[in-house]
Design an enzyme around this catalytic site. Structure first.
Site, PDB file in Angstrom:
ATOM      1  N   ASP A  48       0.746  -1.495  -0.053  1.00 34.66           N
ATOM      2  CA  ASP A  48       0.039  -0.033   0.224  1.00 34.66           C
ATOM      3  C   ASP A  48       0.893   1.323  -0.083  1.00 34.66           C
ATOM      4  O   ASP A  48       1.865   1.287   0.191  1.00 34.66           O
ATOM      5  CB  ASP A  48      -1.014  -0.141   1.211  1.00 34.66           C
ATOM      6  CG  ASP A  48      -0.306  -0.369   2.408  1.00 34.66           C
ATOM      7  OD1 ASP A  48       0.610  -0.297   2.542  1.00 34.66           O
ATOM      8  OD2 ASP A  48      -0.925  -0.979   3.350  1.00 34.66           O
ATOM      9  N   ASP A  57      -7.741  -2.907  13.369  1.00 42.98           N
ATOM     10  CA  ASP A  57      -9.281  -3.072  13.034  1.00 42.98           C
ATOM     11  C   ASP A  57      -9.328  -4.439  12.299  1.00 42.98           C
ATOM     12  O   ASP A  57     -10.215  -4.512  11.369  1.00 42.98           O
ATOM     13  CB  ASP A  57      -9.730  -1.887  12.247  1.00 42.98           C
ATOM     14  CG  ASP A  57      -9.191  -1.355  10.942  1.00 42.98           C
ATOM     15  OD1 ASP A  57      -8.238  -2.346  10.494  1.00 42.98           O
ATOM     16  OD2 ASP A  57      -9.502  -0.466  10.256  1.00 42.98           O
ATOM     17  N   HIS A 106      -7.299  -4.923   9.287  1.00 46.95           N
ATOM     18  CA  HIS A 106      -7.009  -5.040   8.006  1.00 46.95           C
ATOM     19  C   HIS A 106      -5.699  -5.436   7.747  1.00 46.95           C
ATOM     20  O   HIS A 106      -4.605  -5.829   8.445  1.00 46.95           O
ATOM     21  CB  HIS A 106      -7.076  -3.380   7.489  1.00 46.95           C
ATOM     22  CG  HIS A 106      -5.924  -2.634   8.088  1.00 46.95           C
ATOM     23  ND1 HIS A 106      -5.901  -1.183   8.447  1.00 46.95           N
ATOM     24  CD2 HIS A 106      -4.519  -2.663   8.401  1.00 46.95           C
ATOM     25  CE1 HIS A 106      -4.949  -0.781   9.111  1.00 46.95           C
ATOM     26  NE2 HIS A 106      -4.031  -1.691   8.923  1.00 46.95           N
ATOM     27  N   GLU A 145      -9.717  -1.824   4.728  1.00 49.05           N
ATOM     28  CA  GLU A 145     -10.361  -1.738   5.778  1.00 49.05           C
ATOM     29  C   GLU A 145     -11.676  -2.650   5.988  1.00 49.05           C
ATOM     30  O   GLU A 145     -12.162  -3.247   5.100  1.00 49.05           O
ATOM     31  CB  GLU A 145     -10.756  -0.250   6.034  1.00 49.05           C
ATOM     32  CG  GLU A 145      -9.803   0.655   5.727  1.00 49.05           C
ATOM     33  CD  GLU A 145      -8.933   0.627   7.263  1.00 49.05           C
ATOM     34  OE1 GLU A 145      -8.790  -0.247   7.740  1.00 49.05           O
ATOM     35  OE2 GLU A 145      -8.365   1.946   7.641  1.00 49.05           O
TER      36      GLU A 145
END
Ligand code: GLP
Length: 261
Positions: free
Chosen positions: A67, A136, A138, A143
């Site tokens: 990313d 979370d 990811h 997400e």
């Protein structure tokens, strides 16, 4: 999925580094998928040390990162290109031309995403995908509620992720709220996935990802469907695993865990 519990943070990082180094030695022209984040920093430090002391050779290695933030130029200290140069690429004998990250400055983001996927295919796909996990759940920046078949695209970050990563920025409000990330579907096509998670802050989400239901609410849970996946955790990150003792016992009985199969 193989779950490898190591006593300490240092042990977990060391184990992961040895697995990676072994695979690089076995396949010198390996295509690696790489990750960023705090967890990976000591791992890359170890790989640099292995390069300096043991001649670990990166000259034929190709890399694709997961990313990149949208809107940060490569020279920005919080861009993932800068992170990779700073922690790994500048200190090993890798050919920079063979290191790939999505271009968060691309004028045409959609075309950049298509091109990134194309480049991965052109080199024959990713042999070994290294992964961290966000609080979370990811992987990359996929997400919650990202499609489990998603491809490289731009993603709006959750407030939780922004809270987790904004302290790195001189002014937290400067953190981009959008990023480019390879998709869960892209990650699932890697021939081998290797996740590293350490520390008590990851205990809850690691338990959900490994032992909870497969759900787009925790995109790391998609790895349960991957046929060749190992998760390396320290005891702190393993604290909430229901099958904790089984994982330790399985580790004792398997002869060669650092081998990838
Ligand atoms: C970042 C990256 C992820 C990484 C995760 C964990 O947001 N995009 O690829 O796995 O967060 O970060 P850390 O290791 O700092 O906990």
């Amino acid at each position: 999925m193989e779950v490898i519990i190591q006593p300490t943070h240092e042990d977990a990082v060391g184990f992961c580094a040895r697995m990676l180094a072994r695979r690089i030695r076995e396949k010198p022209d390996i295509v690696l998928g790489l990750a960023t984040g705090r967890t990976m920093e000591p791992l890359y430090t170890q790989l640099v040390t292995m390069h300096q002391n043991e001649g670990l050779d990166f000259s034929r290695v190709t890399t694709f990162n997961l990313d990149e933030y949208i809107g940060l130029p490569p020279e920005h200290e919080q861009s993932y290109r800068y992170y990779m140069n700073h922690h790994l690429f500048n200190h090993v004998n890798i050919n920079q031309a063979n290191t790939h990250l999505p271009n968060g400055m691309a004028e045409d983001i959609a075309a950049e995403c298509v091109d990134y996927e194309k480049r991965i295919v052109e080199v024959g796909g990713i042999d070994l995908q290294l992964l961290g996990i966000g609080e979370d759940g990811h992987i990359g920046f996929n997400e919650p509620i990202s499609s489990l078949r998603s491809r490289t695209r731009n993603k709006t970050l959750t407030k939780e992720t922004i809270a987790q990563n904004s302290p790195f920025f001189s002014e937290p409000s400067l953190m981009p709220v959008q990023a480019l990330t390879v998709g869960v579907g892209t990650i699932m096509e890697a021939r081998y996935c290797l996740m590293l998670a350490t520390g008590e802050d990851k205990a809850q989400i690691i338990a959900q990802a490994i032992e909870g239901p497969i759900t787009a609410m925790v995109t790391a849970s998609a790895l349960q469907l991957h046929p060749h996946c190992a998760v390396i955790v320290d005891e702190a990150a393993a604290a909430r695993l229901k099958m904790h003792d089984y994982y330790l016992w399985a580790f004792e009985t398997k002869p060669d865990w650092e081998k990838l199969d």
